[in-house]
Design a protein around this motif. Structure first.
Motif, PDB file in Angstrom:
ATOM      1  N   PHE A 106       0.836  -1.208   0.000  1.00  0.00           N
ATOM      2  CA  PHE A 106       0.000   0.000   0.000  1.00  0.00           C
ATOM      3  C   PHE A 106       0.868   1.254   0.000  1.00  0.00           C
ATOM      4  CE2 PHE A 106      -1.801   3.394   2.607  1.00  0.00           C
ATOM      5  CZ  PHE A 106      -2.931   3.710   1.880  1.00  0.00           C
ATOM      6  N   VAL A 107       1.872   1.296   0.862  1.00  0.00           N
ATOM      7  CA  VAL A 107       2.769   2.461   0.922  1.00  0.00           C
ATOM      8  C   VAL A 107       3.530   2.615  -0.391  1.00  0.00           C
ATOM      9  CG1 VAL A 107       4.781   3.459   2.085  1.00  0.00           C
ATOM     10  CG2 VAL A 107       2.986   2.355   3.439  1.00  0.00           C
ATOM     11  N   ALA A 108       4.008   1.487  -0.944  1.00  0.00           N
ATOM     12  CA  ALA A 108       4.739   1.540  -2.212  1.00  0.00           C
ATOM     13  C   ALA A 108       3.848   2.074  -3.336  1.00  0.00           C
ATOM     14  CB  ALA A 108       5.266   0.149  -2.569  1.00  0.00           C
ATOM     15  N   GLU A 109       2.594   1.610  -3.401  1.00  0.00           N
ATOM     16  CA  GLU A 109       1.688   2.077  -4.447  1.00  0.00           C
ATOM     17  C   GLU A 109       1.362   3.558  -4.262  1.00  0.00           C
ATOM     18  OE1 GLU A 109      -2.618   1.053  -6.539  1.00  0.00           O
ATOM     19  OE2 GLU A 109      -2.108   0.122  -4.619  1.00  0.00           O
ATOM     20  N   PHE A 110       1.167   3.958  -3.012  1.00  0.00           N
ATOM     21  CA  PHE A 110       0.922   5.374  -2.726  1.00  0.00           C
ATOM     22  C   PHE A 110       2.050   6.239  -3.300  1.00  0.00           C
ATOM     23  CE2 PHE A 110       2.126   8.893   0.055  1.00  0.00           C
ATOM     24  CZ  PHE A 110       1.006   9.697  -0.026  1.00  0.00           C
ATOM     25  N   LEU A 111       3.295   5.845  -3.063  1.00  0.00           N
ATOM     26  CA  LEU A 111       4.434   6.614  -3.559  1.00  0.00           C
ATOM     27  C   LEU A 111       4.514   6.586  -5.080  1.00  0.00           C
ATOM     28  CD1 LEU A 111       7.103   5.617  -0.897  1.00  0.00           C
ATOM     29  CD2 LEU A 111       6.132   7.895  -1.256  1.00  0.00           C
ATOM     30  N   ARG A 112       4.247   5.445  -5.680  1.00  0.00           N
ATOM     31  CA  ARG A 112       4.274   5.370  -7.144  1.00  0.00           C
ATOM     32  C   ARG A 112       3.238   6.299  -7.765  1.00  0.00           C
ATOM     33  NH1 ARG A 112       4.248  -0.304  -6.242  1.00  0.00           N
ATOM     34  NH2 ARG A 112       2.169  -0.444  -7.195  1.00  0.00           N
ATOM     35  N   GLU A 113       2.106   6.439  -7.110  1.00  0.00           N
ATOM     36  CA  GLU A 113       1.022   7.263  -7.654  1.00  0.00           C
ATOM     37  C   GLU A 113       1.262   8.759  -7.439  1.00  0.00           C
ATOM     38  OE1 GLU A 113      -1.462   6.524  -9.476  1.00  0.00           O
ATOM     39  OE2 GLU A 113      -1.551   4.351  -9.342  1.00  0.00           O
ATOM     40  N   PHE A 114       1.869   9.125  -6.327  1.00  0.00           N
ATOM     41  CA  PHE A 114       1.911  10.545  -5.964  1.00  0.00           C
ATOM     42  C   PHE A 114       3.286  11.196  -6.076  1.00  0.00           C
ATOM     43  CE2 PHE A 114      -2.012   9.098  -3.967  1.00  0.00           C
ATOM     44  CZ  PHE A 114      -2.885  10.090  -4.386  1.00  0.00           C
ATOM     45  N   LEU A 115       4.327  10.407  -6.347  1.00  0.00           N
ATOM     46  CA  LEU A 115       5.642  10.999  -6.555  1.00  0.00           C
ATOM     47  C   LEU A 115       5.797  11.416  -8.017  1.00  0.00           C
ATOM     48  CD1 LEU A 115       8.190   8.757  -4.601  1.00  0.00           C
ATOM     49  CD2 LEU A 115       7.848  11.203  -4.314  1.00  0.00           C
TER      50      LEU A 115
END
Length: 242
Positions: free
Chosen positions: A94-103
Protein backbone atom coordinates in the motif's frame (compact mmCIF):
# COMPACT_ATOMS: atom_id res chain seq x y z
CA UNK A 1 24.85 7.00 -22.17
CA UNK A 2 25.56 8.85 -18.91
CA UNK A 3 25.74 6.77 -15.76
CA UNK A 4 24.93 7.72 -12.19
CA UNK A 5 24.97 6.05 -8.78
CA UNK A 6 22.45 6.55 -6.00
CA UNK A 7 20.75 4.98 -2.99
CA UNK A 8 17.33 3.56 -3.86
CA UNK A 9 14.38 1.49 -2.66
CA UNK A 10 12.53 -0.89 -4.99
CA UNK A 11 8.86 0.19 -5.05
CA UNK A 12 7.68 -1.90 -7.97
CA UNK A 13 8.84 -4.95 -9.92
CA UNK A 14 7.40 -6.69 -12.99
CA UNK A 15 8.79 -9.68 -14.86
CA UNK A 16 9.77 -8.86 -18.41
CA UNK A 17 10.91 -11.30 -21.05
CA UNK A 18 12.53 -14.56 -20.00
CA UNK A 19 14.95 -13.31 -17.38
CA UNK A 20 14.51 -9.54 -17.01
CA UNK A 21 12.50 -7.16 -14.84
CA UNK A 22 11.14 -3.66 -15.11
CA UNK A 23 11.54 -1.98 -11.74
CA UNK A 24 10.30 1.23 -10.18
CA UNK A 25 12.95 2.75 -7.96
CA UNK A 26 12.60 5.58 -5.49
CA UNK A 27 16.09 7.03 -5.61
CA UNK A 28 17.73 9.51 -3.27
CA UNK A 29 19.15 11.68 -6.06
CA UNK A 30 16.51 11.49 -8.79
CA UNK A 31 13.26 10.55 -7.13
CA UNK A 32 11.07 8.06 -8.97
CA UNK A 33 12.90 6.20 -11.76
CA UNK A 34 11.76 3.42 -14.10
CA UNK A 35 14.56 1.03 -15.02
CA UNK A 36 15.24 -2.23 -16.82
CA UNK A 37 17.21 -4.90 -14.95
CA UNK A 38 18.42 -7.30 -17.63
CA UNK A 39 19.06 -10.89 -16.59
CA UNK A 40 18.22 -10.26 -12.94
CA UNK A 41 15.91 -13.30 -12.74
CA UNK A 42 18.74 -15.69 -13.46
CA UNK A 43 19.83 -17.46 -10.23
CA UNK A 44 23.45 -16.35 -10.48
CA UNK A 45 22.75 -12.79 -11.57
CA UNK A 46 24.57 -10.20 -9.39
CA UNK A 47 21.37 -8.13 -9.61
CA UNK A 48 19.02 -10.84 -8.32
CA UNK A 49 19.05 -9.99 -4.61
CA UNK A 50 18.72 -6.26 -5.07
CA UNK A 51 15.82 -6.25 -7.53
CA UNK A 52 13.28 -7.62 -5.03
CA UNK A 53 10.41 -5.48 -3.71
CA UNK A 54 11.32 -3.23 -0.76
CA UNK A 55 15.06 -3.84 -1.11
CA UNK A 56 17.21 -0.93 0.04
CA UNK A 57 20.12 -0.76 -2.41
CA UNK A 58 23.03 1.25 -3.76
CA UNK A 59 22.57 1.16 -7.51
CA UNK A 60 24.39 2.24 -10.65
CA UNK A 61 22.21 3.10 -13.63
CA UNK A 62 22.66 4.25 -17.20
CA UNK A 63 20.32 6.90 -18.52
CA UNK A 64 18.00 5.93 -21.36
CA UNK A 65 15.47 7.73 -23.57
CA UNK A 66 12.47 5.99 -22.02
CA UNK A 67 13.80 3.96 -19.12
CA UNK A 68 17.17 3.71 -17.42
CA UNK A 69 19.18 0.49 -17.18
CA UNK A 70 20.43 -1.09 -13.95
CA UNK A 71 24.15 -1.83 -14.31
CA UNK A 72 25.18 -2.79 -10.79
CA UNK A 73 23.58 -2.88 -7.37
CA UNK A 74 24.56 -3.66 -3.81
CA UNK A 75 21.94 -4.82 -1.33
CA UNK A 76 22.11 -2.59 1.75
CA UNK A 77 19.06 -3.81 3.70
CA UNK A 78 16.69 -6.75 3.30
CA UNK A 79 13.40 -6.40 5.20
CA UNK A 80 12.45 -9.89 6.29
CA UNK A 81 8.82 -9.29 7.30
CA UNK A 82 8.07 -7.23 4.21
CA UNK A 83 9.00 -10.20 2.04
CA UNK A 84 7.80 -13.12 4.19
CA UNK A 85 4.81 -11.95 6.28
CA UNK A 86 1.69 -11.56 4.11
CA UNK A 87 0.04 -8.95 6.34
CA UNK A 88 3.16 -6.80 6.51
CA UNK A 89 3.70 -7.26 2.76
CA UNK A 90 0.14 -6.10 2.04
CA UNK A 91 0.48 -2.88 4.04
CA UNK A 92 3.97 -2.31 2.65
CA UNK A 93 2.55 -2.67 -0.86
CA UNK A 94 0.00 0.00 0.00
CA UNK A 95 2.77 2.46 0.92
CA UNK A 96 4.74 1.54 -2.21
CA UNK A 97 1.69 2.08 -4.45
CA UNK A 98 0.92 5.37 -2.73
CA UNK A 99 4.43 6.61 -3.56
CA UNK A 100 4.27 5.37 -7.14
CA UNK A 101 1.02 7.26 -7.65
CA UNK A 102 1.91 10.54 -5.96
CA UNK A 103 5.64 11.00 -6.56
CA UNK A 104 6.50 13.03 -9.67
CA UNK A 105 9.04 11.13 -11.82
CA UNK A 106 12.61 12.40 -11.83
CA UNK A 107 12.24 14.84 -8.95
CA UNK A 108 14.58 14.31 -5.98
CA UNK A 109 12.84 14.11 -2.60
CA UNK A 110 15.70 13.39 -0.15
CA UNK A 111 13.65 14.10 2.99
CA UNK A 112 10.86 11.83 1.82
CA UNK A 113 13.42 9.17 0.94
CA UNK A 114 14.86 9.32 4.45
CA UNK A 115 11.38 9.08 5.96
CA UNK A 116 10.62 6.01 3.84
CA UNK A 117 13.66 4.19 5.25
CA UNK A 118 12.31 4.73 8.77
CA UNK A 119 8.90 3.47 7.63
CA UNK A 120 10.40 0.27 6.21
CA UNK A 121 12.29 -0.33 9.45
CA UNK A 122 9.08 0.22 11.40
CA UNK A 123 7.28 -2.48 9.40
CA UNK A 124 9.74 -4.95 10.93
CA UNK A 125 8.78 -4.12 14.53
CA UNK A 126 5.45 -2.24 14.67
CA UNK A 127 1.84 -2.99 13.85
CA UNK A 128 1.76 -2.85 10.01
CA UNK A 129 -1.69 -1.27 9.86
CA UNK A 130 -0.68 1.62 12.10
CA UNK A 131 2.68 1.96 10.33
CA UNK A 132 0.99 2.23 6.92
CA UNK A 133 -1.45 4.88 8.15
CA UNK A 134 1.34 6.94 9.75
CA UNK A 135 3.41 6.62 6.58
CA UNK A 136 0.55 7.78 4.37
CA UNK A 137 -0.22 10.80 6.57
CA UNK A 138 3.43 11.82 6.90
CA UNK A 139 4.41 11.27 3.27
CA UNK A 140 1.40 13.30 2.11
CA UNK A 141 3.02 16.27 3.86
CA UNK A 142 5.77 16.26 1.22
CA UNK A 143 3.39 16.26 -1.75
CA UNK A 144 1.63 19.60 -1.24
CA UNK A 145 -1.70 17.74 -1.11
CA UNK A 146 -1.85 17.27 2.65
CA UNK A 147 -5.01 17.86 4.68
CA UNK A 148 -4.95 20.51 7.42
CA UNK A 149 -5.97 19.85 11.02
CA UNK A 150 -4.51 22.65 13.15
CA UNK A 151 -6.00 25.82 11.66
CA UNK A 152 -9.29 26.58 9.95
CA UNK A 153 -8.60 26.34 6.23
CA UNK A 154 -10.78 29.39 5.56
CA UNK A 155 -9.90 31.94 8.25
CA UNK A 156 -6.68 30.50 9.69
CA UNK A 157 -7.97 30.44 13.26
CA UNK A 158 -6.29 27.88 15.53
CA UNK A 159 -8.61 24.94 16.25
CA UNK A 160 -8.36 23.33 19.69
CA UNK A 161 -11.79 21.77 20.16
CA UNK A 162 -14.48 19.93 18.22
CA UNK A 163 -14.75 21.43 14.74
CA UNK A 164 -16.00 20.64 11.25
CA UNK A 165 -14.26 18.89 8.38
CA UNK A 166 -14.62 19.36 4.64
CA UNK A 167 -12.78 17.13 2.19
CA UNK A 168 -13.36 19.60 -0.65
CA UNK A 169 -11.96 22.46 1.44
CA UNK A 170 -8.93 20.40 2.41
CA UNK A 171 -9.28 20.15 6.17
CA UNK A 172 -10.69 21.60 9.36
CA UNK A 173 -13.26 24.39 9.54
CA UNK A 174 -14.08 26.41 12.65
CA UNK A 175 -17.70 26.86 13.68
CA UNK A 176 -17.85 30.33 12.11
CA UNK A 177 -16.63 29.04 8.73
CA UNK A 178 -18.78 25.92 8.66
CA UNK A 179 -20.08 25.29 5.13
CA UNK A 180 -22.78 23.04 3.64
CA UNK A 181 -21.64 19.43 3.55
CA UNK A 182 -19.02 19.85 6.29
CA UNK A 183 -19.17 17.13 8.94
CA UNK A 184 -18.72 17.45 12.69
CA UNK A 185 -15.14 16.51 13.51
CA UNK A 186 -14.37 15.43 17.09
CA UNK A 187 -11.27 16.82 18.75
CA UNK A 188 -9.99 13.39 19.84
CA UNK A 189 -9.85 12.29 16.19
CA UNK A 190 -8.11 15.51 15.19
CA UNK A 191 -5.48 15.07 17.92
CA UNK A 192 -4.99 11.41 16.99
CA UNK A 193 -4.28 12.33 13.36
CA UNK A 194 -1.82 15.02 14.46
CA UNK A 195 -0.05 12.50 16.73
CA UNK A 196 0.39 10.18 13.73
CA UNK A 197 1.56 13.05 11.54
CA UNK A 198 4.13 14.19 14.10
CA UNK A 199 5.33 10.74 15.18
CA UNK A 200 9.12 10.70 15.53
CA UNK A 201 10.50 7.52 13.96
CA UNK A 202 13.95 8.20 15.42
CA UNK A 203 12.61 8.44 18.97
CA UNK A 204 9.61 6.09 18.94
CA UNK A 205 7.10 6.59 21.73
CA UNK A 206 3.94 4.77 22.72
CA UNK A 207 0.80 5.91 20.94
CA UNK A 208 -2.66 5.75 22.48
CA UNK A 209 -4.64 4.02 19.76
CA UNK A 210 -8.25 2.86 19.85
CA UNK A 211 -9.90 0.78 17.18
CA UNK A 212 -12.52 3.47 16.62
CA UNK A 213 -10.04 6.29 16.05
CA UNK A 214 -7.89 4.10 13.80
CA UNK A 215 -10.87 3.17 11.61
CA UNK A 216 -12.09 6.77 11.40
CA UNK A 217 -8.66 8.07 10.40
CA UNK A 218 -8.22 5.31 7.81
CA UNK A 219 -11.65 5.97 6.34
CA UNK A 220 -10.96 9.70 6.04
CA UNK A 221 -7.58 9.36 4.32
CA UNK A 222 -8.57 6.50 2.03
CA UNK A 223 -11.57 8.53 0.85
CA UNK A 224 -9.23 11.44 0.28
CA UNK A 225 -6.80 9.38 -1.81
CA UNK A 226 -9.69 7.99 -3.84
CA UNK A 227 -10.96 11.52 -4.48
CA UNK A 228 -7.51 12.52 -5.76
CA UNK A 229 -7.04 9.46 -7.98
CA UNK A 230 -10.63 8.85 -9.00
CA UNK A 231 -10.31 5.22 -7.88
CA UNK A 232 -9.13 3.22 -4.85
CA UNK A 233 -5.54 2.02 -4.65
CA UNK A 234 -5.23 -1.52 -6.01
CA UNK A 235 -3.31 -2.73 -2.95
CA UNK A 236 -6.43 -2.29 -0.80
CA UNK A 237 -7.89 -5.42 -2.39
CA UNK A 238 -4.84 -7.35 -1.15
CA UNK A 239 -5.34 -6.01 2.37
CA UNK A 240 -9.06 -6.83 2.37
CA UNK A 241 -8.32 -10.47 1.53
CA UNK A 242 -6.31 -10.97 4.74
Amino acid sequence: MASYQTAAVVLGSKNWGEADKMVTLFTYDRGLVEAAAFGCRRPRSPLAAGMQMFSSIEVQLSEGKRVDTVRQCTLKRHYKKLTEDLEVMAYGSFVAEFLREFLPPGQAEPQMFGRLLYVLESFEVRNPRVTALMAMIQLLEFTGMQLHFEHCVHCGQTVDDDAFFSLSAGGILCSECQEPGAELFPDDLRRFILALRDYDWEKPAELKITGSLLMQAEHLFLNYLQSLLGRPLKSLAFIQQL
